[in-house]
Write a protein that holds these residues in place. Structure first.
Motif, PDB file in Angstrom:
ATOM      1  N   ALA A 104     -13.352   6.679 -15.450  1.00  0.00           N
ATOM      2  CA  ALA A 104     -12.467   7.534 -14.861  1.00  0.00           C
ATOM      3  C   ALA A 104     -12.130   7.323 -13.300  1.00  0.00           C
ATOM      4  N   LEU A 105     -12.936   7.087 -12.491  1.00  0.00           N
ATOM      5  CA  LEU A 105     -12.765   6.660 -11.103  1.00  0.00           C
ATOM      6  C   LEU A 105     -11.836   5.300 -11.307  1.00  0.00           C
ATOM      7  N   VAL A 106     -12.175   4.276 -11.864  1.00  0.00           N
ATOM      8  CA  VAL A 106     -11.717   3.046 -12.309  1.00  0.00           C
ATOM      9  C   VAL A 106     -10.395   2.931 -12.636  1.00  0.00           C
ATOM     10  N   VAL A 107      -9.986   4.038 -13.707  1.00  0.00           N
ATOM     11  CA  VAL A 107      -8.735   4.145 -14.202  1.00  0.00           C
ATOM     12  C   VAL A 107      -7.779   4.801 -12.945  1.00  0.00           C
ATOM     13  N   LEU A 108      -8.451   5.823 -12.453  1.00  0.00           N
ATOM     14  CA  LEU A 108      -7.521   6.441 -11.198  1.00  0.00           C
ATOM     15  C   LEU A 108      -7.249   5.497 -10.058  1.00  0.00           C
ATOM     16  N   VAL A 109      -8.193   4.573  -9.843  1.00  0.00           N
ATOM     17  CA  VAL A 109      -7.662   3.646  -8.654  1.00  0.00           C
ATOM     18  C   VAL A 109      -6.494   2.605  -9.315  1.00  0.00           C
ATOM     19  N   MET A 110      -6.946   2.160 -10.615  1.00  0.00           N
ATOM     20  CA  MET A 110      -5.630   1.545 -11.329  1.00  0.00           C
ATOM     21  C   MET A 110      -4.387   2.030 -11.194  1.00  0.00           C
ATOM     22  N   LEU A 111      -4.448   3.449 -11.340  1.00  0.00           N
ATOM     23  CA  LEU A 111      -3.228   4.219 -11.783  1.00  0.00           C
ATOM     24  C   LEU A 111      -2.724   4.149 -10.116  1.00  0.00           C
ATOM     25  N   GLY A 112      -3.402   4.432  -9.263  1.00  0.00           N
ATOM     26  CA  GLY A 112      -3.137   4.621  -7.948  1.00  0.00           C
ATOM     27  C   GLY A 112      -2.272   3.308  -7.414  1.00  0.00           C
ATOM     28  N   LYS A 113      -3.093   2.089  -7.724  1.00  0.00           N
ATOM     29  CA  LYS A 113      -2.421   0.863  -7.507  1.00  0.00           C
ATOM     30  C   LYS A 113      -0.945   0.647  -8.231  1.00  0.00           C
ATOM     31  N   ARG A 114      -0.988   1.000  -9.361  1.00  0.00           N
ATOM     32  CA  ARG A 114       0.430   0.913 -10.071  1.00  0.00           C
ATOM     33  C   ARG A 114       1.550   1.654  -9.238  1.00  0.00           C
ATOM     34  N   ASN A 115       0.918   3.128  -8.747  1.00  0.00           N
ATOM     35  CA  ASN A 115       2.001   3.855  -8.309  1.00  0.00           C
ATOM     36  C   ASN A 115       2.311   3.406  -6.990  1.00  0.00           C
ATOM     37  N   GLN A 116       1.558   2.725  -6.381  1.00  0.00           N
ATOM     38  CA  GLN A 116       1.841   2.149  -5.005  1.00  0.00           C
ATOM     39  C   GLN A 116       2.781   1.101  -5.169  1.00  0.00           C
ATOM     40  N   GLU A 117       2.557   0.254  -6.160  1.00  0.00           N
ATOM     41  CA  GLU A 117       3.671  -0.879  -6.331  1.00  0.00           C
ATOM     42  C   GLU A 117       4.833  -0.352  -6.524  1.00  0.00           C
ATOM     43  N   LEU A 118       4.980   0.901  -7.327  1.00  0.00           N
ATOM     44  CA  LEU A 118       6.251   1.223  -7.695  1.00  0.00           C
ATOM     45  C   LEU A 118       7.098   2.005  -6.719  1.00  0.00           C
ATOM     46  N   HIS A 119       5.996   2.365  -5.716  1.00  0.00           N
ATOM     47  CA  HIS A 119       6.921   3.002  -4.500  1.00  0.00           C
ATOM     48  C   HIS A 119       7.476   1.973  -3.560  1.00  0.00           C
ATOM     49  N   GLU A 120       6.430   0.812  -3.357  1.00  0.00           N
ATOM     50  CA  GLU A 120       6.872  -0.165  -2.649  1.00  0.00           C
ATOM     51  C   GLU A 120       8.137  -0.942  -3.252  1.00  0.00           C
ATOM     52  N   ARG A 121       8.425  -1.082  -4.269  1.00  0.00           N
ATOM     53  CA  ARG A 121       9.577  -1.578  -5.079  1.00  0.00           C
ATOM     54  C   ARG A 121      10.700  -0.792  -4.664  1.00  0.00           C
ATOM     55  N   MET A 122      10.500   0.548  -5.007  1.00  0.00           N
ATOM     56  CA  MET A 122      11.594   1.550  -4.648  1.00  0.00           C
ATOM     57  C   MET A 122      12.060   1.387  -3.263  1.00  0.00           C
ATOM     58  N   HIS A 123      11.195   1.402  -2.144  1.00  0.00           N
ATOM     59  CA  HIS A 123      11.498   1.028  -0.915  1.00  0.00           C
ATOM     60  C   HIS A 123      12.277  -0.025  -0.484  1.00  0.00           C
ATOM     61  N   PHE A 124      11.742  -1.188  -1.169  1.00  0.00           N
ATOM     62  CA  PHE A 124      12.370  -2.520  -0.897  1.00  0.00           C
ATOM     63  C   PHE A 124      13.669  -2.471  -1.560  1.00  0.00           C
ATOM     64  N   ALA A 125      13.940  -1.779  -2.699  1.00  0.00           N
ATOM     65  CA  ALA A 125      15.295  -1.746  -3.277  1.00  0.00           C
ATOM     66  C   ALA A 125      16.297  -1.075  -2.387  1.00  0.00           C
ATOM     67  N   SER A 126      15.791   0.129  -1.656  1.00  0.00           N
ATOM     68  CA  SER A 126      16.577   0.868  -0.873  1.00  0.00           C
ATOM     69  C   SER A 126      16.773   0.168   0.583  1.00  0.00           C
ATOM     70  N   VAL A 127      15.784  -0.857   0.909  1.00  0.00           N
ATOM     71  CA  VAL A 127      16.166  -1.600   1.974  1.00  0.00           C
ATOM     72  C   VAL A 127      17.312  -2.678   1.692  1.00  0.00           C
ATOM     73  N   VAL A 128      17.372  -3.339   0.584  1.00  0.00           N
ATOM     74  CA  VAL A 128      18.006  -4.179   0.140  1.00  0.00           C
ATOM     75  C   VAL A 128      19.788  -3.734  -0.022  1.00  0.00           C
ATOM     76  N   LEU A 129      19.521  -2.530  -0.632  1.00  0.00           N
ATOM     77  CA  LEU A 129      21.019  -2.031  -0.667  1.00  0.00           C
ATOM     78  C   LEU A 129      21.622  -1.614   0.571  1.00  0.00           C
ATOM     79  N   GLU A 130      21.036  -1.373   1.833  1.00  0.00           N
ATOM     80  CA  GLU A 130      21.456  -1.307   3.054  1.00  0.00           C
ATOM     81  C   GLU A 130      22.249  -2.288   3.569  1.00  0.00           C
TER      82      GLU A 130
END
Length: 106
Positions: free
Chosen positions: A80-106
């Motif tokens: 369960a802890l490993v799955v939560l870490v994996m989901l956290g990593k995936r969520n972090q990547e998703l937010h990084e991509r969203m922020h990068f896309a917002s910077v590119v649009l500017e």
């Protein structure tokens, strides 16, 4: 050890505690590697699955705890802890991509 009638009595410890500590250390290493190693989640899941398999093999194979129900609970908590870490990593990547896309649009 000299003068002790039963030398094994000196080395009696709580094996359950040491197994929990081992699992906690492994989870800490997995979490730190997820946060500090610049790999994408899609490539990093192999490490987490392999680590989980090795820990399960070590706990089931080498033992350390007399009750099999304790071992099952430990492995389930660890997974369960490993799955939560994996989901956290995936969520972090998703937010990084969203922020990068917002910077590119500017």
């Amino acid at each position: 050890i000299m003068g002790v009638p039963d030398p094994k009595s000196l080395f009696v410890g709580d094996s359950g505690k040491s197994t929990w500590e081992l699992l906690l250390y492994v989870v800490c290493v997995i979490t730190a590697s997820n946060l500090l190693v610049p790999l994408r989640w899609s490539r990093f899941w192999i490490v987490e699955v392999a680590t989980t398999a090795m820990v399960a093999l070590a706990v089931f194979g080498f033992g350390g705890i007399s009750k099999s129900s304790d071992v099952v609970v430990m492995i389930l908590v660890f997974c369960a802890l490993v799955v939560l870490v994996m989901l956290g990593k995936r969520n972090q990547e998703l937010h990084e991509r969203m922020h990068f896309a917002s910077v590119v649009l500017e």
